[in-house]
Design a protein around this motif. Structure first.
Motif, mmCIF file in Angstrom:
data_model
loop_
_atom_site.group_PDB
_atom_site.id
_atom_site.type_symbol
_atom_site.label_atom_id
_atom_site.label_comp_id
_atom_site.label_asym_id
_atom_site.label_seq_id
_atom_site.Cartn_x
_atom_site.Cartn_y
_atom_site.Cartn_z
ATOM 1 N N HIS A 68 0.782 -1.232 0.000
ATOM 2 C CA HIS A 68 0.000 0.000 0.000
ATOM 3 C C HIS A 68 0.820 1.291 0.000
ATOM 4 O O HIS A 68 0.262 2.363 -0.264
ATOM 5 N N LEU A 69 2.114 1.217 0.247
ATOM 6 C CA LEU A 69 2.921 2.443 0.311
ATOM 7 C C LEU A 69 2.988 3.173 -1.024
ATOM 8 O O LEU A 69 3.032 4.403 -1.060
ATOM 9 N N GLY A 70 3.021 2.422 -2.125
ATOM 10 C CA GLY A 70 3.270 3.039 -3.431
ATOM 11 C C GLY A 70 2.059 3.189 -4.316
ATOM 12 O O GLY A 70 2.197 3.463 -5.509
ATOM 13 N N GLY A 71 0.850 3.035 -3.760
ATOM 14 C CA GLY A 71 -0.339 3.184 -4.592
ATOM 15 C C GLY A 71 -0.439 2.120 -5.671
ATOM 16 O O GLY A 71 -0.743 2.418 -6.821
ATOM 17 N N ARG A 72 -0.183 0.854 -5.320
ATOM 18 C CA ARG A 72 -0.188 -0.255 -6.268
ATOM 19 C C ARG A 72 -1.509 -0.330 -7.036
ATOM 20 O O ARG A 72 -2.584 -0.298 -6.460
ATOM 21 N N LYS A 73 -1.407 -0.431 -8.380
ATOM 22 C CA LYS A 73 -2.596 -0.537 -9.225
ATOM 23 C C LYS A 73 -2.528 -1.730 -10.182
ATOM 24 O O LYS A 73 -3.545 -2.360 -10.465
ATOM 25 N N LEU A 74 -1.343 -2.032 -10.708
ATOM 26 C CA LEU A 74 -1.222 -3.031 -11.758
ATOM 27 C C LEU A 74 -0.964 -4.437 -11.238
ATOM 28 O O LEU A 74 -1.264 -5.423 -11.926
ATOM 29 N N LEU A 75 -0.390 -4.556 -10.065
ATOM 30 C CA LEU A 75 0.085 -5.858 -9.584
ATOM 31 C C LEU A 75 -0.828 -6.409 -8.499
ATOM 32 O O LEU A 75 -1.380 -5.656 -7.697
ATOM 33 N N PRO A 76 -0.985 -7.735 -8.437
ATOM 34 C CA PRO A 76 -1.775 -8.338 -7.364
ATOM 35 C C PRO A 76 -1.093 -8.190 -6.010
ATOM 36 O O PRO A 76 0.135 -8.085 -5.924
ATOM 37 N N GLY A 77 -1.888 -8.204 -4.954
ATOM 38 C CA GLY A 77 -1.356 -8.040 -3.609
ATOM 39 C C GLY A 77 -0.844 -9.338 -3.012
ATOM 40 O O GLY A 77 -0.803 -10.392 -3.666
ATOM 41 N N THR A 78 -0.509 -9.264 -1.742
ATOM 42 C CA THR A 78 0.059 -10.404 -1.019
ATOM 43 C C THR A 78 -1.003 -11.450 -0.718
ATOM 44 O O THR A 78 -2.166 -11.133 -0.452
ATOM 45 N N SER A 79 -0.591 -12.701 -0.764
ATOM 46 C CA SER A 79 -1.462 -13.809 -0.353
ATOM 47 C C SER A 79 -0.676 -14.746 0.558
ATOM 48 O O SER A 79 0.557 -14.727 0.575
ATOM 49 N N VAL A 80 -1.390 -15.554 1.298
ATOM 50 C CA VAL A 80 -0.774 -16.530 2.202
ATOM 51 C C VAL A 80 -0.817 -17.908 1.542
ATOM 52 O O VAL A 80 -1.852 -18.306 0.992
ATOM 53 N N LEU A 81 0.310 -18.611 1.572
ATOM 54 C CA LEU A 81 0.390 -19.952 0.998
ATOM 55 C C LEU A 81 0.616 -20.975 2.107
ATOM 56 O O LEU A 81 1.402 -20.747 3.029
ATOM 57 N N ARG A 82 -0.056 -22.102 2.001
ATOM 58 C CA ARG A 82 0.150 -23.209 2.941
ATOM 59 C C ARG A 82 0.459 -24.470 2.144
ATOM 60 O O ARG A 82 -0.104 -24.691 1.074
ATOM 61 N N ARG A 83 1.363 -25.258 2.657
ATOM 62 C CA ARG A 83 1.856 -26.416 1.910
ATOM 63 C C ARG A 83 0.723 -27.328 1.430
ATOM 64 O O ARG A 83 0.778 -27.857 0.313
ATOM 65 N N LYS A 84 -0.309 -27.481 2.231
ATOM 66 C CA LYS A 84 -1.379 -28.420 1.871
ATOM 67 C C LYS A 84 -2.266 -27.891 0.743
ATOM 68 O O LYS A 84 -3.064 -28.654 0.185
ATOM 69 N N THR A 85 -2.139 -26.603 0.401
ATOM 70 C CA THR A 85 -3.019 -26.039 -0.623
ATOM 71 C C THR A 85 -2.270 -25.475 -1.833
ATOM 72 O O THR A 85 -2.895 -24.876 -2.711
ATOM 73 N N THR A 86 -0.957 -25.655 -1.904
ATOM 74 C CA THR A 86 -0.188 -25.135 -3.040
ATOM 75 C C THR A 86 0.981 -26.051 -3.358
ATOM 76 O O THR A 86 1.496 -26.738 -2.473
ATOM 77 N N HIS A 87 1.387 -26.045 -4.631
ATOM 78 C CA HIS A 87 2.577 -26.795 -5.031
ATOM 79 C C HIS A 87 3.834 -25.920 -4.972
ATOM 80 O O HIS A 87 4.939 -26.421 -5.207
ATOM 81 N N LYS A 88 3.671 -24.639 -4.660
ATOM 82 C CA LYS A 88 4.815 -23.732 -4.701
ATOM 83 C C LYS A 88 5.800 -23.971 -3.566
ATOM 84 O O LYS A 88 6.934 -23.474 -3.615
ATOM 85 N N LEU A 89 5.379 -24.730 -2.559
ATOM 86 C CA LEU A 89 6.310 -25.062 -1.473
ATOM 87 C C LEU A 89 6.930 -26.443 -1.661
ATOM 88 O O LEU A 89 7.786 -26.849 -0.866
ATOM 89 N N ASP A 90 6.530 -27.164 -2.695
ATOM 90 C CA ASP A 90 7.026 -28.525 -2.902
ATOM 91 C C ASP A 90 8.552 -28.611 -3.010
ATOM 92 O O ASP A 90 9.154 -29.550 -2.487
ATOM 93 N N PRO A 91 9.236 -27.659 -3.713
ATOM 94 C CA PRO A 91 10.694 -27.794 -3.823
ATOM 95 C C PRO A 91 11.433 -27.501 -2.518
ATOM 96 O O PRO A 91 12.642 -27.749 -2.413
ATOM 97 N N LEU A 92 10.721 -26.964 -1.527
ATOM 98 C CA LEU A 92 11.359 -26.538 -0.281
ATOM 99 C C LEU A 92 11.282 -27.622 0.789
ATOM 100 O O LEU A 92 10.429 -28.518 0.743
ATOM 101 N N LYS A 93 12.150 -27.525 1.748
ATOM 102 C CA LYS A 93 12.184 -28.507 2.835
ATOM 103 C C LYS A 93 10.851 -28.526 3.581
ATOM 104 O O LYS A 93 10.121 -27.532 3.628
#
Length: 494
Positions: A108-133
């Motif tokens: 919110h500091l820079g008046g974001r308009k074009l980019l999506p905001g932050t989201s929370v990821l949990r291992r059981k609901t995403t594959h993006k943590l699969d390569p990590l320990k």
């Protein structure tokens, strides 16, 4: 007499030259080597606010950078594009609520308009943590942007030239003589020298800014810079997907692991090490390679070792010396020093981030404005860079149209060309309808037609200029192909 001499062909120098030329000033830019040969091609290649600067309470710098992030994304959607960053978290790190608060501010500091905001990821609901320990069960995902850094420099130089500036690579300023109302500058290229007169000089020489100050005023022996080396390693693709990772090391430093070069590699960096050695030849050390491998391996399930490294690069960041205790805490903001002691003005540029170069250029020209009556107002905020005038900044739609009009060319080639040249891809291709029409293929999709464009339009003067800065095609060519192209180029453009 010229209006302005800009010394330095990195992002700050080319940005200032572009801004000034676009306001009608008579500008000459000189660079002792190639454009972006040093610091400006050795970044982590991000247009970002600098999430870690929130921890330093540098909110003003973060806000300024976040505002610029969206301006630049609109100006050059072919070489700048959104990227999602996954920030893994475990119980030994800062509290999750504190990181979420920081990311809320970042959103919110820079008046974001074009980019999506932050989201929370949990291992059981995403594959993006699969390569990590397995201990990393929670992560935060936020937005920033990728940039082809050396191309950003080149496109600023191209735009400056098209707006009337002279751009001379491999040309050094070897002498400066100050007069009351002008400078006499000796410019040296390939052993030839000439002296020209300028109403003002901009010293944007990066790591050599102190040397230019000394050239202008031999009495000034002060050191204004703190040189910090940043090194990166390139390994084969280490994770699936187009997202990057933001790692927090145990020593308090941060590291990125980013999909690189068509997703065929992963770029990992950076280090922050005080540097006092040869600025013309900056190289990674074995200790830095080991450090980067170990840092990434703290997160990845599959460890990275020095044997996995296929390429490296290093650069020196010329930061303004604010006497911070550690190299990683030295300010990344820029400082402009306007000196009129004894005559014509010298404006020296210290520090800065690639993200804020456009604003830096505006401020630099504003400092010089009193010298030039009737100087037009600022203009770069809403102006595209060469090739960036893509309708609605929709790169995918532009690429789809290009593929339709060139059905006999490989989609991979058209994608790479569109990413590099944007709307100017059609001018580069001309009437070519097939690969055969583009001349010799040197490997990696590099053809004679593209080489001629880079020489004629983008100041390329050597094989290295093309393979390592205007592109990263050395990563996609065998050593034999690189050698053959180097020999051909030397013979063709001798």
């Amino acid at each position: 007499m010229h209006d302005l001499l800009v010394i330095g062909g990195g992002i700050n120098g080319t940005g200032i030259a572009r801004d000034a030329a676009g306001r009608g000033l008579d500008v000459v830019l000189v660079e002792k080597d190639d454009l972006a040969q040093h610091t400006s091609s050795a970044s982590t290649k991000l247009i970002h606010g600098g999430l870690r600067y929130l921890e330093m309470y540098d909110f003003a710098l973060v806000r300024k950078a976040l505002i610029e992030r969206e301006i630049l994304l609109r100006a050059a959607p072919h070489i700048i594009w959104p990227m999602r960053f996954v920030l893994p978290h475990d119980k030994d790190q800062r509290p999750a609520w504190l990181i979420r608060l920081g990311l809320f501010l970042y959103d919110h500091l820079g008046g974001r308009k074009l980019l999506p905001g932050t989201s929370v990821l949990r291992r059981k609901t995403t594959h993006k943590l699969d390569p990590l320990k397995d201990e990393f069960r929670l992560a935060f995902e936020y937005s920033d942007c990728w940039v082809e850094d050396s191309r950003l420099v080149v496109l600023n130089a191209v735009d400056a030239k098209e707006r009337g500036a002279e751009v001379h690579t491999r040309t050094a300023c070897t002498k400066l003589v100050r007069h009351k109302d002008h400078w006499e500058a000796t410019l040296t290229s390939a052993g030839n020298t000439e002296t020209r007169k300028f109403r003002a000089v901009v010293n944007a020489a990066g790591g050599w800014v102190d040397e230019i100050i000394d050239l202008a005023d031999p009495q000034d022996s002060a050191t204004h810079l703190r040189l910090v080396k940043g090194s990166h390693i390139i390994v084969p693709k280490w994770h699936e997907g187009e997202h990057a990772y933001f790692f927090q090391n145990a020593d308090g430093r941060i590291m990125f692991a980013i999909p690189y070069e068509r997703g065929e590699f992963t770029l990992i960096g950076t280090t922050d090490i005080p540097y006092t050695a040869n600025k013309d030849k900056v190289e990674i050390t074995e200790d830095e390679i080991a450090y980067l491998c170990a840092g990434a391996s703290e997160y990845y399930k599959r460890a990275i070792t020095p044997d996995d490294v296929v390429a490296t690069y290093s650069g020196v960041r010329p930061l303004y010396d604010d006497h911070a205790a550690s190299a990683s805490k030295v300010t990344r903001d820029f400082v402009l020093h306007y000196d009129t002691e004894g005559g014509a003005p010298l404006l020296s540029v210290f520090g800065g981030k690639i993200t804020t170069y456009r604003e830096l250029a505006e401020e630099a020209v504003a400092e010089l404005a009193p010298l030039f009556d009737g100087l037009p107002k600022t203009w770069t905020r809403h102006a595209s860079l060469p090739g960036g005038d893509i309708p609605a900044a929709n790169f995918d739609a532009y690429l789809s149209g290009l593929v339709l009009t060139h059905p006999h060319m490989p989609v991979e080639l058209l994608t790479r060309l569109a990413r590099a040249y944007g709307t100017r891809t059609r001018a580069l291709l001309g009437d070519a309808d097939s690969m055969a029409d583009l001349g010799r293929d040197f490997g990696g999709g590099l053809t004679e037609r593209e080489v001629a464009w880079l020489v004629d339009q983008e100041f390329a003067r050597s094989a290295e200029d093309i393979l390592r800065r205007r592109s990263k095609l050395y990563l996609h060519m065998t050593k034999e192909e690189q050698g053959a192209f180097t020999d051909w180029f030397a013979a063709r453009y001798a």
